[in-house]
Enzyme design. Structure first.
Site, mmCIF file in Angstrom:
data_model
loop_
_atom_site.group_PDB
_atom_site.id
_atom_site.type_symbol
_atom_site.label_atom_id
_atom_site.label_comp_id
_atom_site.label_asym_id
_atom_site.label_seq_id
_atom_site.Cartn_x
_atom_site.Cartn_y
_atom_site.Cartn_z
ATOM 1 N N ASP A 527 1.024 -1.149 0.003
ATOM 2 C CA ASP A 527 -0.137 0.061 0.030
ATOM 3 C C ASP A 527 0.731 1.052 -0.045
ATOM 4 O OD1 ASP A 527 -2.733 1.551 0.692
ATOM 5 O OD2 ASP A 527 -1.625 1.976 2.187
ATOM 6 N N HIS A 530 4.768 4.191 -3.263
ATOM 7 C CA HIS A 530 5.395 5.450 -3.829
ATOM 8 C C HIS A 530 6.010 6.147 -2.662
ATOM 9 C CE1 HIS A 530 1.318 6.672 -3.641
ATOM 10 N NE2 HIS A 530 1.826 7.701 -3.796
ATOM 11 N N ASP A 631 -10.581 1.524 -5.501
ATOM 12 C CA ASP A 631 -10.520 3.033 -5.521
ATOM 13 C C ASP A 631 -11.110 3.793 -6.781
ATOM 14 O OD1 ASP A 631 -8.909 3.273 -3.196
ATOM 15 O OD2 ASP A 631 -6.913 2.568 -4.478
#
Length: 1483
Positions: A527, A530, A631
């Site tokens: 999760d 980045h 999402d």
């Protein structure tokens, strides 16, 4: 069974060079261990004391340690590459780097300090199996599940069965741990405890879940890991607040924390300040923003965090100025205020690097006072000191006030946009009234009480277009102060620091968490990847892989950069990146996404290896392509509910992992709120049954390796054909999308599948049956029905060999049709057959046969076919350069490299089979002359017959397979003949050079070595010198003979060339142009010396080579030099031995050669002036040197004659080079040394020559001594003018010193002193003539002045006559360049490089005493050959050009492949082999 080998070449700096256009390297799953073979050019710049360090453990029982690198020595060698084999048996993320002693500039001291290369990465994919069968990543069908909506644990089993029933083989669970106060799965309260509400038995229930999934439902499992934050109410956070970012652990956040406090206080005070708490529009928001400026920013005085405290600092500086202990500091004079302030800042600034407490920045008072004592003088009054100090600080602070103003503006901008989105925007959450639970702005800090003290811990979040390599809570960022973070108020950002020592509890806690997840689940989804610090992700994934080596790792990356994505993927070993179909804003964008993730194009052309060796291919990062994620907005929201079906079908057709979220198949209408949603899943409604079919197709195509596809977009339709290239089986999808309710009633025309059989499987449509009805207790979908449609008509047209697919009249938007396809002519057995047996088919071919099979330019082919046939011409591309296989292979090399199916040749093959016919017909036309071709012809016919049946769109691939198989077999056959045992393990470059021997020696009808029969003859170059009298040049042959015939074991052909030219000896010279001995021309003074040098080479290098000296040679001309026709009875009427011919050459030169060319005049050479036909050569017995030529002819290799009437240079040689040319002097010395050696052995019956008229007898020993004693005196130009009297020097003519003259006593004295590359020939053949120190100095000068990337400049660029661009068609008024008169006045000739490097090798080794030093010599030579390697690899002619223009620029008038260009480089390899014999035997 032999192991597969994956070859990864490394560059000269150690960088990987995978095949393809990218740099990302992902190796396949090691179901069976295989070898990764690093291929190092073993004499490159990384080879000296070179070691490749790789962190792949040496055996499977050694645990992986990311920072434990194991050494693999690079074994130096010049002729072959070094191979480093590493077994790959375990998936993971690996790295390697190299250490080596770097190579310095030539003549610089050897480097003794090791260099370390960059670290390079590769990943190895995990291994999965289900039901005992391998499950490739491309076969994964993944269903995402939010566990809290699954209901009681005891009901899960039946829901898992439903999910399995939809065809999924893996379930992705959002985090299953104990959730925090917000109830978000991603806000975890305790990472080490599973959700107690669902899993009442904790880990026992998890074990039961995973076991049941695998054993009962045949489902693999995946879960998320959340490493960046924890729930704001996590109990352990109170015990270990150092795990978060606070003003204690991160003092630079002080200003941000105070701002956050002030904003929260302001939010609570809105009503008392008379400001609105329920915003009705932007005017209300603007009123609040005005309040923020006054009550927050104004009151906070945030600038104090930026600037130097003027008052306090000034007071301290004045006190320091008064002190006698403060000494004046040197200060530059006459500084402006700006310059003085910069000087002060540079000398006195402290804590200027980052934010902290207020007035953290300060100027060291004593240091500043010392500066002021110099600037103002020590007796300055204190008011002046105070004033000047304030002036300086204000100037320094100016920059910081500007920084604050910029940040304050950004704070206001971010607050305005965020409040507007939350409270006012139509697409925002419309949060309603501002109150304690919903403050005006996001809370950036969670306040926790620890031992009675309130600590603010920074909340996590994300930043638009943020740099993922920068921790936005670190001191390198002001994101929290500038309010750039979209904060998650329920999650505290975790502070790992640089290593476990910085936050011991956190690292240990998250290690345990990660290992728990990895021990239970087959895959992890990272999760917020980045925002994960790379070193943290590496550590935790390494821990996870120790628990589960075959861990599958997926992630979403929002870096905004493919390069940044690659960095994360390589370092973390991410196997798949999540990509989202619902992000497509149009049908064309969806089509693009499907194309990107769908696989390679159908008919892709790949390199075909006839063994287990494969080159590592670069690739895109593997995708997990989701039709919808948790999402994403749903199709109902973003498009239409009917588009759920075509969108899912298009994703399922892709050659990657695919997935979906629960609710998509069920047609849930909205994106669900994972934080606040409390209802439970329902199943049944939607596309579940069809999803089973789609998922089964996806799994099947993934298992059989159906990695090829074709995507076509037409209006609302998208069609996808996915095929297995090995089996020919596939699936064809027709998807009629419905992005809007206003779709036009589009019809799709008949679809043609060439050479393909097809059978319709399903045709369905998704129909909306009512409006969505909300339920307070369960999640339900929009009422829909999957409706069966009339299947498309599928008809096979046997006449046209194609399937014709026609859709029914009713095929509305929201429909799909799925059709099974198979191509009988492209089954696996066909693939195996077409590449088999090639080696057997060519095993009887000799090198002349291979010349026909592989090469033959258009001139040669037309000559041999009596003008009937030439090279193959491809429409929209042009003629191939060769009629043979190399003609096709050259463009196909690039086609294969880039998978360029749009290339004109591929298009031509799709249009028809003419190329196949040409290849077979051509060989059949030559079979009478070359009967060994029959076996190859039969092989080609059988393979072409097999591939003639494949559909046209596959023909380029199958043609390439056949072409590669036969070409590789022919190349191997040629190399095996050419190389012998000496270069058995040679690298591609040396093999390619040696193949030029096959390229240049062949039969043509128009010329030969002898006039009476056709025998193979060497061409000087192609295509310029391919036939007739222009093919075979004496000078070119004997510059090339050693490299192209003697070294490659073509001894009989070498002998034939030597004896043929010996036969034509006339005037003591061999012909420049042989013309099969019919009308030879004698106008080259140097050819005979190259001839003698080659006889010497033959004797020394060929086993029993001395026997050639006694060969009887029939003489073409009478001894009195009378010209007779070749069929005159006087021709070939007597014989002499080759020894006699050698003596005749030396004798004729000793007494002098003076003749006029036979048939002199325009009929012989229309460019030359009459005086040029007069040939004069004689020995100067004072020096022993041979002089010759005049200003009107050009008797050496630099033989360009002026041709332009317009420029007035016709008949004016560009480079007459009369006098004693240095290379002739060198070869003279070599010949004399050799005959003297032969005399000592008793092998040469003569001991002397007589001068003109027999007046004087000169022994060979005396003649050699004359040359030896005079050479340097005549040719060397000393570095110091003071040494000129030791040499023959005219100071007025000297242009450059430390060199060897090109000529001695020429007709124009300044030409003697020109720096040209010819001296290296003399150095190579007669190194004893040269003082070693002077020689290496001259070589160094030439290396920097003359050496170009590929060729040697033929003239010093500082010379006034330097003209580096050759254009033979130019007919200008320029005397120096018109009609190419500057052919040898600067253009860079490639063959000269070979002699230069041979001289370089010899003289550099003289000064070397150790093995390490000698290796450095080879490195230097290797470095100078890199452009040649690239040239021969990229040239369609598969050779080296005759010359280039300046700095290696292509010269269009150059012969694109020249015999001597390749030959002299082969000579270099041979010289290395001779000088390093022991080393070469150990290769």
């Amino acid at each position: 069974m032999p192991r597969d080998i994956y070859i990864l070449p490394l560059s000269d700096v150690g960088a990987p060079i995978p095949a393809g256009s990218g740099t990302f390297i992902s190796l396949p799953s090691p179901y069976d261990p295989y070898i990764l073979r690093f291929q190092v050019s073993s004499i490159s710049s990384i080879s000296r004391d070179g070691v490749l360090w790789c962190n792949v453990p040496p055996s499977s029982d050694v645990a992986f340690d990311r920072e434990k690198f194991y050494p693999h020595e690079i074994c130096p060698g010049f002729h072959a590459a070094c191979h480093i084999d590493i077994e790959i048996s375990t998936p993971g993320a690996y790295a390697f780097y190299l250490t080596y002693l770097p190579m310095n500039a030539f003549l610089a001291p050897l480097s003794l300090s090791k260099s370390v290369s960059a670290r390079y990465h590769f990943t190895v994919a995990p291994r999965f199996s289900l039901n005992g069968a391998r499950l490739p990543l491309d076969a994964l069908n993944i269903q995402s599940v939010i566990s809290k909506w699954m209901g009681p644990f005891e009901t899960w089993d039946e829901k898992l069965a439903i999910i399995k029933g939809k065809g999924y083989n893996m379930i992705h669970f959002t985090p299953l741990q104990h959730r925090g106060d917000s109830n978000s799965p991603y806000s975890i309260y305790d990472q080490l405890e599973f959700d107690p509400e669902i899993f009442k038995n904790g880990i026992e229930d998890i074990d039961k879940l995973v076991s049941s999934m695998k054993d009962k439902h045949h489902l693999l499992s995946m879960t998320d890991v959340v490493w960046n934050h924890t729930a704001s109410n996590s109990a352990w956070l109170r015990e270990h607040p150092e795990a978060g970012y606070s003003i204690k652990t991160a003092p630079h956040l002080q200003a941000a924390y105070e701002l956050d406090d002030a904003l929260l206080s302001f939010s609570r005070s809105l009503r008392s300040l008379g400001l609105p708490t329920n915003l009705q529009g932007e005017n209300d928001l603007l009123r609040i923003m005005d309040g923020i400026k006054v009550h927050v920013l104004g009151a906070l005085r945030l600038w104090e965090f930026y600037v130097v405290d003027v008052e306090t600092t000034t007071k301290k500086v004045v006190e320091a100025f008064k002190s006698k202990d403060t000494k004046a500091t040197d200060v530059p004079e006459n500084l402006s205020l700006v310059e003085l302030s910069a000087f002060v800042r540079d000398r006195t600034a402290r804590n200027f690097n980052k934010l902290g407490k207020r007035f953290r920045k300060y100027l060291e008072p004593v240091a500043l006072a010392g500066i002021l004592k110099t600037v103002l003088h020590e007796d300055a009054d204190l008011e002046t000191v105070k004033s000047e100090t304030i002036r300086i600080i204000d100037e320094i602070n100016l920059e910081f006030y500007r920084e604050y103003d910029n940040d304050a503006g950004e704070i206001l901008e971010q607050l305005f946009n965020r409040i507007k989105y939350i409270r006012l925007d139509a697409h925002g959450p419309k949060a309603g009234e501002i109150n304690a639970k919903s403050p005006l702005a996001d809370a950036y800090f969670t306040r926790v009480v620890v031992d009675g003290e309130t600590i603010g811990l920074a909340n996590n979040g994300w930043i638009w277009n943020g740099n993922p390599m920068v921790d936005f809570a670190s001191s390198n960022s002001k994101a929290y102060l500038r309010r750039e973070v979209i904060a998650w108020g329920d999650c505290v950002k975790l502070r790992y620091g640089r290593s476990p020592e910085d936050s011991p509890f956190l690292w240990e806690h998250m290690r345990k968490y990660t290992e728990i997840c990895a021990s239970h689940f087959y895959a992890l989804r990272i999760d917020n990847c980045h925002s994960t610090p790379l070193h943290v992700g590496e550590y935790l994934l390494d821990c996870a892989r120790k628990v589960r080596p075959d861990l599958y790792v997926v992630a979403e990356l929002f870096t905004g950069s493919e390069d940044m994505d690659k960095l994360f993927v390589e370092r973390l070993g991410i196997n798949s990146l999540i990509r989202e179909a619902m992000q497509a804003w149009s049908i064309s964008e969806l089509s693009r996404l499907v194309h990107r993730h769908g696989g390679k194009p159908i008919g892709s052309i790949m390199a075909t290896k006839l063994c287990n060796d494969k080159f590592v291919q670069s690739s895109h990062v593997h995708a997990l392509f989701m039709d919808c994620t948790h999402d994403n907005e749903t199709p109902t929201q973003k498009r239409t509910v009917e588009d759920t079906l075509p969108n899912a079908a298009l994703v399922a057709m892709c050659a990657c992992a695919t997935g979906s979220v629960v609710g998509y198949d069920e047609c849930y209408p909205h994106l669900l709120d994972i934080v606040n949603e409390k209802r439970m899943y329902t199943f049944g409604n939607g596309i579940g049954e069809i999803k089973k079919v789609l998922n089964d197709v996806h799994e099947n195509t993934g298992r059989i390796g159906a990695e090829e596809m074709h995507v076509h977009h037409e209006g609302n339709f998208v069609t996808v054909h996915r095929v297995s290239p090995r089996e020919g089986k596939g699936w064809f999808l027709i998807a009629h999308t419905k992005f809007t309710d206003n779709c036009s009633n589009q019809r799709l025309g008949t679809i043609i599948l060439q050479g393909t059989f097809a059978r319709s499987i399903i045709a369905t449509s998704l129909e909306k049956k009512g409006e969505y009805k909300h339920s307070d207790t369960v999640l339900n979908g929009v009422p829909v029905k999957v409706v069966d449609l009339k299947e498309p008509s599928v008809v096979f047209n046997s006449v046209l060999n194609q399937s014709e697919i026609t859709l029914p009249d009713h095929f509305p938007p929201g429909s799909i049709a799925l059709i099974r396809t198979w191509i009988p002519s492209a089954e696996e057995s066909v693939d195996d057959f077409v590449v088999s047996g090639a080696a057997e088919a060519v095993k009887d071919l000799d090198l002349i046969d291979l010349n026909v099979v592989l090469y033959r330019c258009d001139g040669e082919e037309r000559d041999l076919s009596m003008g009937k046939d030439g090279v193959y011409v491809v429409p929209n591309f042009g003629p191939l350069v060769y009629a043979g296989l190399q003609g096709f292979m050259s463009p196909f090399t690039q086609i294969i490299l880039n998978n360029d199916l749009a290339h004109p040749i591929c298009d031509h093959l799709r249009q028809g089979q003419w190329a196949l016919d040409y290849i077979v017909y051509r060989l059949k036309s030559h079979v009478d002359e070359f009967p060994h071709l029959n076996s190859l012809i039969a092989w080609l016919e059988s393979r072409f017959d097999a591939i003639r049946k494949v559909p046209p769109f596959l023909l380029p691939r199958y043609f390439a397979m056949v072409l590669q198989a036969v070409y590789e077999a022919c190349r191997d056959q040629a190399v095996s003949i050419l190389l012998g045992s000496e270069f058995e393990n040679s690298h591609f470059f040396l093999q390619s050079l040696l193949l030029c021997s096959v390229q240049m020696v062949g039969k043509v009808n128009s010329t030969s070595l002898v006039p009476s029969k056709i025998v193979p003859a060497m061409a000087a170059g192609l295509p310029h010198f391919s036939k007739d009298y222009m093919r075979c040049w004496g000078r070119d042959v004997f510059i090339s003979l050693r490299g192209l015939l003697i070294i490659p074991n073509r001894h009989e052909e070498a002998k034939e060339h030597i004896l043929a030219f010996a036969s034509t000896l006339k005037h003591g010279m061999i012909p420049n142009l042989l013309d099969a001995g019919r009308n030879p021309r004698y106008n080259s003074r140097d050819s005979v010396w190259f001839f003698l040098q080659n006889i010497q080479d033959y004797v020394k290098l060929v086993p029993n080579g001395k026997q050639i000296l006694s060969e009887q040679v029939k003489r073409r001309f009478p001894l009195d030099d009378t010209f007779v026709e070749w069929d005159d009875p006087r021709a070939f009427s007597y014989s002499t031995s080759l020894l006699d011919i050698i003596q005749e050459i030396l004798q004729r030169h000793a007494e002098g050669l003076h003749f006029r060319e036979h048939n002199a005049g325009p009929q012989l050479d229309m460019q030359m002036k009459d005086e040029g036909f007069n040939i004069d050569v004689e020995v100067d017995w004072e020096t022993g040197l041979v002089f010759g030529g005049n200003q009107w002819n050009c008797g050496t290799w630099m033989d360009k004659m002026g041709e332009s009437d317009r420029a007035g240079n016709k008949g004016w040689p560009g480079t007459p080079r009369d006098g004693a040319a240095i290379e002739i002097s060198g070869m003279l010395k070599s010949a004399l040394r050799w005959v003297n050696e032969l005399r000592k052995e008793g092998s040469y019956p003569y001991d002397s020559v007589t001068t003109a008229g027999g007046s004087k007898v000169v022994t060979f020993k005396k003649w050699e001594e004359l040359v030896q004693s005079n050479f340097e005196r005549c040719y060397y130009v000393p570095l110091e003018p003071s040494d000129d009297d030791k040499f023959v020097i005219n100071k007025a003519c000297v242009n450059r010193r430390g060199i060897y003259k090109d000529l001695f006593r020429s007709g124009k004295e300044y030409e003697d002193y020109e720096l040209r590359p010819n001296f290296a020939i003399a150095m190579t053949v007669a190194p004893e003539l040269f003082d070693a120190e002077k020689a290496i100095g001259a070589i160094a000068i030439a290396d920097s002045v003359l050496r170009g990337p590929v060729g040697m400049r033929t003239l010093d660029p500082s010379d006034l006559n330097y003209r580096p661009y050759y254009n033979n068609s130019e007919d200008s008024t320029d005397f120096k360049t018109s009609k190419g008169r500057n052919y040898h006045q600067g253009p860079e000739w490639v063959w000269c490089t070979g002699y230069f490097l041979r001289a370089f090798l010899h003289f550099d080794l003289i000064r070397k005493t150790t093995d390490v030093e000698r290796l450095e010599t080879l490195q230097q030579i290797h470095l100078r050959l890199q452009a040649h390697l690239k040239w021969i690899e990229s040239s369609p002619w598969a050779g080296l050009a005759e010359l280039t223009n300046r700095d290696g620029e292509v010269c269009n008038d150059s012969s694109p492949t020249q015999a001597w260009s390749a030959a002299t480089l082969i000579d270099v390899f041979k010289d290395v082999q001779l000088k390093f014999r022991l080393e070469m035997h150990s290769v």
